[in-house]
Design a protein around this motif. Sequence first.
Motif, short mmCIF file in Angstrom:
data_model
loop_
_atom_site.label_atom_id
_atom_site.label_comp_id
_atom_site.label_asym_id
_atom_site.label_seq_id
_atom_site.Cartn_x
_atom_site.Cartn_y
_atom_site.Cartn_z
N UNK A 342 35.75 6.74 47.31
CA UNK A 342 36.84 7.87 47.21
C UNK A 342 36.94 8.81 48.27
N UNK A 343 36.78 8.30 49.36
CA UNK A 343 36.81 9.26 50.51
C UNK A 343 38.39 10.09 50.76
N UNK A 344 39.35 9.19 50.51
CA UNK A 344 40.70 9.93 50.48
C UNK A 344 41.21 10.01 49.11
N UNK A 345 40.64 10.10 48.13
CA UNK A 345 41.19 10.29 46.70
C UNK A 345 41.81 11.67 46.27
N UNK A 346 41.25 12.61 47.22
CA UNK A 346 41.61 13.91 46.97
C UNK A 346 42.38 14.66 48.09
N UNK A 360 30.40 12.01 58.47
CA UNK A 360 29.55 13.00 58.35
C UNK A 360 28.22 12.91 58.82
N UNK A 361 27.73 11.46 58.39
CA UNK A 361 26.27 11.18 58.79
C UNK A 361 26.12 11.58 60.42
N UNK A 362 26.99 11.20 61.32
CA UNK A 362 26.78 11.46 62.63
C UNK A 362 26.68 13.01 62.94
N UNK A 387 30.32 21.73 57.57
CA UNK A 387 30.76 20.57 56.88
C UNK A 387 32.32 20.65 57.01
N UNK A 388 33.06 20.05 57.62
CA UNK A 388 34.36 20.35 57.76
C UNK A 388 35.27 18.96 58.23
N UNK A 393 32.57 15.67 53.53
CA UNK A 393 31.89 14.98 52.44
C UNK A 393 30.38 14.88 52.81
N UNK A 394 29.68 14.78 51.95
CA UNK A 394 28.23 14.74 51.84
C UNK A 394 28.13 13.29 52.61
N UNK A 395 26.89 13.55 53.37
CA UNK A 395 26.26 12.09 54.11
C UNK A 395 25.81 11.19 53.09
#
Length: 673
Positions: A342-346, A360-362, A387-388, A393-395
């Motif tokens: 859902x990375x682009x859903x919202x 995000x993880x990097x 977180x921007x 989004x959360x890792x």
Amino acid sequence: MHFSPPFPLAALCLVTFAIAGCHAGSNSAPLTAAPANPPSASPAPSLRLVEAGRAAAVIVLPEKPMASVRYAADELAAHVAKSTGATLMIVSESAVTDDADVRIYLGDTRAARAVGIEAAQLPLETFRLLQRGNALFVAGRDGTGDPLDRDTSAGTLFGVYEWLERAVGVRWLWPGELGTFVPQHATLTAAPIDVTIQPRFFQRYVRPGLGWKSNNPALGFTAKAAEEYARVQTVFLRRQRMGRSERIAYGHAFTDWWSKYGREHPEWFQLVNGKRGPTTENARYAMCVSNPGLHAEIVAHWRAAGGATRPGMSLINVVENDILGQCECPQCRAWDGPTPADVNKYYAPNFKVYGAPFVSDRYARFTLAVQQLAARENPNAVAVQYAYFNYFQAPTSGVKLNENVLIGFCPSAGWYPRLDDEHAWYKAQWQGWRDTGARLFFRPNYFLDGYSMPFIFAHQFADDFQHHARNGMVATDFDALTGQWSIQGPNLYLLMRLHVTPDADPDAILAEYYAGFGAAAPQVKAYYDYWERYTMDNRKLTMDVFYDRVAIRWRTWAKVPHRIFPAAAFAPADALLAKAAAAVAHDPECSARVAFLQTGLQHAKLCCAVATKLTLSDPASTAEGGREALRELLAFRRAHEREWFANLNHNAWVEDLSWKLAHETQQPAEYYP
């Protein structure tokens, strides 16, 4: 050894407030707090501070009080006088005589130390309220400096504000005298009390929004009005206990690094399409966050600034530049986690994050790498990151951080009001970051939204804030106050009060606000309930209008207010405020407060009328066509600017970017005809 935050993570305050509504004339203390200290064997009786309008107490200060303690005495005396008509004398401790009546000791007095209050040993910004014998003690950890400066520890001042809320029922609804709600008491008593209270969050910050500049200054405050507005808002924010016990500094950390290090160390910078550094000259750029040399250089800067030997929190700013994370090198990509379905859903399709790589993880691994490298030299090293953008989004890789990683949760979308599933998704992102083990602070731009419109999202915001407070929030940084005190009152009152009482029922907090309107409280509540329903019911309309008109929520709202709030929407609101005005026709103070709301509503309608004629979203708009509507709006602002119903300089900034304006508005506000 790990950094110990200024407040224990498991219980960030010694006492949590639980505030309910107050009513004029009530002599009860409507809020309670569990005692942090064992109660005395025999509780003291209530103390009479004012009896039948006559002062029966004195305020006692140390021989050489700090400025914040002296200011606390002035605030206490002024509010008691407004409530009772009685003036409490302010004296030094050596001037107290044996036949003095009740004593209210403020600050680090000899008497406070004699009953076991060691104010200097309390945590920063913390205070104790204690009644013993014929004395009330309000003593906190106080520091030197301006009492209104957020970096001045003002424990005693905060204690005075707490006591005024409890014993007198004072509420500060908005900046200025009219917004100061002080119930009337012929007799004022102090109930037995023994509590120690520490702020829940080590930073409570709502950026004041006093720096808005426009190329069309006639749209904003006159210079003297702007100066006075800044003063009354600063006083108001301090009364809401804005401040901090840790002087943390952060922000986009690498904006000048390309000019300094790009030639010698291009490997520290993003790799995009085979090229290191900015994609075009003078463009923004991201860093190659997996590069060990970059990590070492960041720590070297921190070491040179004294970070390796700094006691307490030793902060390292690793906040990325104000751009998407976009390095394409193999090492950065190897640090990425699986892309969520859902990375682009919202995100709207025209939003720059839509379709961008999920990184995000990097950024989590980058922040941890720098923190751990610095921790070899100082175990109290704390790395701060946002977180921007495309690392909001959360890792997803299971990366584990620690409490010495401080994440600023900075959504770049998700404006209120959200659809229900969207709202749940944003809270899940917070929880995902919290589950890494990092500590979080709330760093949104949401209160830049709404322009001068009755855009009410109070309950959804409160749900967000309280979710975060229950799940690891240790500080806040809200960007920023637009000062729409009249038209967006519930949003702003909840924003303030939740910093002090984060666990309180939002409706109980709003009841405090409505109580300030006396007999008109039910009508005022109905008025704002109407606008909140309207705002929530038109979520899709709002999103569609901004997308269709290519408007930006935080900076070009004035392009589209008339499309979201057409003229027909205002009629029910006018009727509700007319009923409110009738209910308090014989109460001058409450009548003035209802008129304050009417001023904001009329201002919103005038802004819509101008936008209809001057919006940049309509090619047919002309400065000449909107001249009369604009003249009416500016005349209204000049007539009402010192009522502080809105920060007119913010309005001007938004309008400057949204309307087709004539040269007249470029004159100083004082000279606009």
